[in-house]
Design a protein around this motif. Structure first.
Motif, PDB file in Angstrom:
ATOM      1  N   GLN A 166      -8.452   4.144   3.409  1.00  0.00           N
ATOM      2  CA  GLN A 166      -7.144   4.779   3.292  1.00  0.00           C
ATOM      3  C   GLN A 166      -6.731   5.416   4.613  1.00  0.00           C
ATOM      4  O   GLN A 166      -7.563   5.763   5.442  1.00  0.00           O
ATOM      5  CB  GLN A 166      -7.199   5.859   2.205  1.00  0.00           C
ATOM      6  N   THR A 178      -2.159   3.636  -1.220  1.00  0.00           N
ATOM      7  CA  THR A 178      -3.323   3.925  -2.060  1.00  0.00           C
ATOM      8  C   THR A 178      -2.979   3.820  -3.544  1.00  0.00           C
ATOM      9  O   THR A 178      -3.689   3.156  -4.320  1.00  0.00           O
ATOM     10  CB  THR A 178      -3.859   5.330  -1.748  1.00  0.00           C
ATOM     11  N   GLY A 196     -12.417   4.135  -2.735  1.00  0.00           N
ATOM     12  CA  GLY A 196     -11.424   4.658  -1.812  1.00  0.00           C
ATOM     13  C   GLY A 196     -12.043   5.609  -0.813  1.00  0.00           C
ATOM     14  O   GLY A 196     -12.737   6.556  -1.198  1.00  0.00           O
TER      15      GLY A 196
END
Length: 354
Positions: A166, A178, A196
């Motif tokens: 990200q 995202t 993530g």
């Protein structure tokens, strides 16, 4: 639709009049007969990525074409620098400002100050969380996340593990990419596990977190880089782990990036990465300057399609965004999930002409 005092003056440019703007919209002139020079302040957001360095290169080129004088600063990804640079622009008497705030919340007081001084602002690539600007010029960042999701989900057959590197979640871009990627994966490819990793758009952080993730999950099969800032570190890690192999090899890790810089296009052709979303660095510069020039000349705009192949949307009351095209680029240009892509060597891509 409400407009502030600046937006309501002068000529309203309706949907059918977009061609005038696309052709230059009075470039180089001073409508209204004031005789004042159109001096525009342009703050470059950073100069540590190939994408933004390309944008920086295009700004003087399009300023010359439009006949405007520019004063430039570089905030180096620091909101305090951007605020200080804006004060410098005000003291220099600029008629308008083009900026790309990376912290899209903290810029609000500065936008209010510029609005009070009737200095129109166009933001590039990012949209302020609050506050008004004349126009936001960016692409649909949610579409970036969706395209990356569909590419990886399709290539992995809906199964496996992927890492999403990200950007900064203090940026609307990082949040849009995202959220859209995660929502798409959950809805369309529930068999894929997404890790993530927040990086604050920093290459060293991205490389460190990717290395750590591979150590704990060596069976990673896909990587989504939200920007090309992570390109070099990602390729180095894949090489170190013996994973730079053709897509036909079961060990292949599918990589999709986001920017469309020349290096990414070259890497796709060489099989080092598999896809990227091409952000229009050239059009960000061109239309950013053109919109602020239009604002100085008293023009306004309405939602709808433009003659330069984009679509203006109303984001919220009083705030418009021109969403420029940003195609998915692949090795063969074949459709993904029913959506078209461009081949990596397509001459229409700015990265092939930089």
């Amino acid at each position: 639709m409400k407009h502030n005092a600046l937006l309501s003056v002068g000529l309203t440019v309706l949907l059918g009049a977009s061609a005038t703007f696309a052709a230059g919209c009075g470039a180089g002139s001073n409508e209204g007969g004031s005789g004042d020079s159109q001096v525009i302040g342009v703050d470059y957001p950073r100069s540590d990525t190939d994408f933004w360095n390309s944008y920086i290169k295009y700004i003087p080129q399009f300023a010359d074409e439009l006949g405007v004088e520019i004063k430039t600063t570089n905030s180096q990804n620091d909101i305090a620098n951007l605020i200080s640079n804006t004060q410098t622009f005000i003291s220099q008497g600029v008629k308008g400002v083009v900026m790309a705030p990376q912290d899209t919340a903290a810029i609000a007081p500065t936008l209010s100050q510029l609005e009070s001084k009737k200095i129109p602002v166009v933001t590039i690539d990012t949209r302020p969380d609050t506050g008004n600007v004349f126009m936001v010029v960016r692409a649909d960042n949610r579409a970036y996340g969706i395209k990356a999701c569909q590419f990886l989900g399709t290539k992995l057959g809906g199964k496996g593990k992927v890492v999403m590197l990200q950007g900064g979640l203090d940026s609307i871009n990082g949040r849009d990419r995202t959220e859209a990627f995660n929502e798409c994966m959950q809805k369309e490819f529930p068999g894929i596990t997404v890790f993530g990793e927040a990086t604050d758009w920093k290459a060293d952080v991205a490389a460190s977190k990717l290395q750590t993730r591979f150590a704990s999950d060596p069976d990673i099969k896909g990587i989504y880089m939200q920007s090309s800032f992570a390109l070099s570190g990602t390729l180095q890690i894949l090489k170190q782990r013996g994973l730079q192999v053709p897509p036909s090899d079961p060990k292949h890790v599918f990589v999709v990036s986001n920017d469309g810089i020349p290096e990414e296009l070259k890497n796709i052709g060489e099989g080092l990465i598999d896809a990227t979303v091409s952000q229009p660095a050239d059009l960000y510069a061109k239309h950013g300057l053109a919109y602020v020039q239009a604002a100085i000349e008293g023009k306004t705009f309405q939602p709808g399609p433009t003659e330069h192949g984009s679509n203006i949307i109303q984001v919220r009351d009083g705030l418009l965004e021109d969403q420029l095209p940003a195609p998915l680029v692949t090795l063969d240009g074949a459709p993904i999930a029913g959506e078209p892509t461009l081949k990596f060597d397509d001459p229409s891509l700015w990265g092939n002409n930089a």
